[in-house]
Scaffold this motif. Structure first.
Motif, mmCIF file in Angstrom:
data_model
loop_
_atom_site.group_PDB
_atom_site.id
_atom_site.type_symbol
_atom_site.label_atom_id
_atom_site.label_comp_id
_atom_site.label_asym_id
_atom_site.label_seq_id
_atom_site.Cartn_x
_atom_site.Cartn_y
_atom_site.Cartn_z
ATOM 1 N N ARG A 118 -100.008 -13.188 -31.294
ATOM 2 C CA ARG A 118 -100.651 -14.461 -30.962
ATOM 3 C C ARG A 118 -99.648 -15.592 -30.822
ATOM 4 O O ARG A 118 -99.737 -16.417 -29.916
ATOM 5 N N THR A 132 -107.656 -17.414 -37.571
ATOM 6 C CA THR A 132 -107.133 -18.050 -36.361
ATOM 7 C C THR A 132 -107.612 -19.487 -36.157
ATOM 8 O O THR A 132 -106.798 -20.367 -35.903
ATOM 9 N N LEU A 155 -103.197 -21.243 -29.901
ATOM 10 C CA LEU A 155 -103.352 -19.809 -30.133
ATOM 11 C C LEU A 155 -104.527 -19.271 -29.327
ATOM 12 O O LEU A 155 -105.559 -19.916 -29.234
ATOM 13 N N GLU A 183 -103.976 -6.216 -27.258
ATOM 14 C CA GLU A 183 -104.116 -6.110 -28.712
ATOM 15 C C GLU A 183 -105.090 -4.999 -29.074
ATOM 16 O O GLU A 183 -104.830 -4.188 -29.968
#
Lengths: 425, 170
Positions: free
Chosen positions: A41, A367, A382, A390
């Motif tokens: 990220r 996050t 992000l 991912e």
């Protein structure tokens, strides 16, 4: 069906009996997953924030040097220009058919280590970053008076300035500010909202103000008797303080098709050696230089994934020795070698799956919180969702855990009945 | 001091003699095997500007002298003119383009072919990549440097033999 259920119960009971060791393995996988996702990220976030430092500008124009250098000094405010652009050339560029708008930038002075950018009002409308976001004034207003300055968010925070504060600009870029324009102080008229771009670290004044503070500097140092601020204001009102040259221009073209044609016209301009670059192209060129760090990060995340899988296999192999007895009992009860091997493969996959899910949920939950802080502090954006890449790597961890489970399974397959029971344990 | 004055005098004489054209010795960088392509996409129109050194296209870089050389130049100009034969664009984008005008610039001992293609694509959103047959036609070309400006942003990349270059689409 009943057999499957029996197997499931066996797996469950076997795992439960070794819950401490197994949860530690799952934890290791979870930590690796968290590390991998975080690195991934940060990596994509770093590129995206970098690439979105400037958007909406079709061309950047400066004295002839290199595209990367022009980008560095005009947008990132790192390093210096080798040459300025004369105002006559600026007028010729404005007159080009395909040029829609320009924003002049004049650099070279500083205030306590932060760069001063002299520009026109159009800067606040035309300079865009991210997905077309424009600069916003959080407090106060743009330049009204000749000696007004608009601060970037970081400048205001770090130096603790407020609207109405009076500041002195240093001649040149020395952090110590040896020579200062202290006869002509500026008043803070506005403070910009945080953007995560170099605008946060800049002080913005008008082009006329830049000319005004250098009026008495014709000989390279300040004259003994300086022109008073009131006289300069009057001269500015008469339009007498137009700049002779600027450092760089942001240029917008009438259509995207015209970008390359306009760039060529500027690059082949006969009166003055100029350079026009597409900011997107220069950013990519620049990233290929600084992007080594990105590739190092990618290597780190690959190692992290590898460590997780190797750790998982090592643990399974190690416990296998202690489970000889368990396996022998299963065999004695009539379980075929294939079933015993299958149990180990399923166990390995299951542990990896739980570890990955725990890691994934932790990262998804963290996050938004970490993202807000990173945006405020470093201007890093992000990505929120799970990217295809991912998802692929995470399923890769589970699949390789299943495959890696085959090794202990094969060994278990070979452990004979007598092996475990005859040991006298 | 004397010399200094002389120099100044010479310089000012030069300045007076040549007031308009400031850069008489302004030469472009020139690299064999190196071709540049610029691609701009706006609405349904796609414009491409190609620049290739003569050494790679016709095998010589002076101006054509013999009949053979002149014929080679004619042939190259015909080949370079057709964008649909030179470039492979996704079928779905529905691009069509007419023969373009090919220019041959001579700059000192070097020459360069320059072509401006104008294409129209019915579905520009499907313009996800670009490929070229350039390397088969002109084997001495090693790389084609591509700069693009599309609705999704600007960027750069390299076209390599047998490989399509992805273009960003919004």
């Amino acid at each position: 069906m009943t057999r499957l259920r029996l197997l499931a119960r066996l797996v469950g009971a076997s795992l439960w009996s070794r819950r401490l060791a197994i949860s530690l393995v799952a934890l290791a996988v979870a930590v690796s997953t968290i590390l991998f996702l975080s690195v991934e990220r940060l990596r994509t976030g770093a590129w995206e924030s970098f690439a979105s430092t400037i958007s909406g500008t079709d061309l950047i124009v400066g004295g002839r040097s290199g595209g990367v250098q022009l980008m560095l000094y005009s947008v990132f405010r790192i390093g210096n220009a080798t040459n300025d652009i004369s105002w006559e050339s600026v007028e010729d560029i404005v007159a080009l058919d395909d040029v829609d708008w320009i924003v002049p930038l004049s650099l070279g002075d500083s205030h306590r280590g932060y760069r001063v950018v002299a520009t026109a009002d159009a800067y606040f409308e035309r300079y865009r970053y991210g997905r077309g976001l424009s600069l916003e004034i959080e407090q106060g207003a743009r330049f009204d008076d000749l000696f007004d300055v608009v601060l970037g968010a970081e400048v205001a925070r770090a130096l603790d300035y407020e609207i109405g504060d009076r500041i002195v600009i240093a001649h040149g870029l020395g952090a110590a500010g040896l020579v200062r324009h202290d006869d002509l102080p500026f008043t803070v008229s506005g403070i910009l909202a945080r953007t995560g771009t170099p605008a946060d670290h800049s002080l913005h004044i008008s082009l006329e103000a830049m000319t005004a503070i250098h009026v008495d500097w014709a000989s390279g140092a300040r004259a003994a008797h300086t022109t008073p601020a009131e006289v300069l204001r009057a001269r500015a009102a008469e339009g007498d303080l137009a700049p002779n040259s600027v450092t760089a221009l942001l240029v917008g073209t009438t259509s995207r098709i015209a970008v390359f044609r306009t760039a060529r016209a500027i690059n082949e301009y006969p009166e003055e050696p100029l350079l026009a670059v597409l900011p997107g192209v220069a950013l990519q060129e620049l990233w290929s230089v600084v992007g080594t760090a990105e590739r190092a990060l990618a290597a780190v995340s690959a190692m992290v994934v590898l460590t997780a899988v190797v750790g998982l296999v090592a643990t399974l192999l190690a416990t296998l020795e202690q489970r000889r007895r368990e396996i022998a009992v299963l065999r004695a009860l009539g379980a075929r070698p294939g079933i015993v091997a299958g149990l180990l493969v399923v166990e390995s996959g299951l542990v990896a799956l739980v570890g990955v899910l725990v890691g994934l949920l932790t990262v998804l939950a963290a996050t938004p919180v970490a993202g807000a802080w990173l945006r405020a502090t470093y201007g890093l954006d992000l990505p929120v969702g799970l990217s295809l890449r991912e998802a692929l790597v995470l399923s890769g961890i589970v699949v390789s855990a299943v495959l890696a489970g085959l090794l202990p399974a094969w060994r278990a397959y070979r452990i004979g009945l007598s092996d475990g029971l005859g040991g006298g344990g | 001091m004397q010399i200094h004055r002389l120099c100044l005098a010479a310089l000012s004489a030069f300045a007076v003699g040549q007031p308009v054209v400031a850069q008489t010795r302004d030469l472009h960088a020139h690299e064999h095997g190196h071709v540049t392509l610029q691609v701009a996409v706006d609405g349904e129109s796609v414009e491409m500007i190609l620049e290739a050194p003569g050494a790679d296209i016709v095998g010589f870089e002076h101006s054509a002298e013999t009949d053979e050389q002149k014929a080679a130049v004619q042939e190259a100009m015909a080949d370079l003119a057709d964008p649909m034969a030179l470039f492979i664009l996704p079928e779905a984008a529905g691009c069509t383009g007419e023969a373009a005008e090919v220019e041959l610039h001579q700059e000192g001992d070097h020459n360069a072919f320059e072509v401006e293609y104008s294409l129209t694509c019915t579905d520009p959103a499907a313009l996800t990549e670009i490929e070229t047959r350039f390397f088969e036609l002109y084997p001495s070309v090693e790389e084609i440097e591509v700069e693009y400006a599309t609705p999704a942003g600007q960027g750069a990349g390299e076209l390599e033999p047998g490989e399509a270059l992805p273009l960003p689409t919004s």
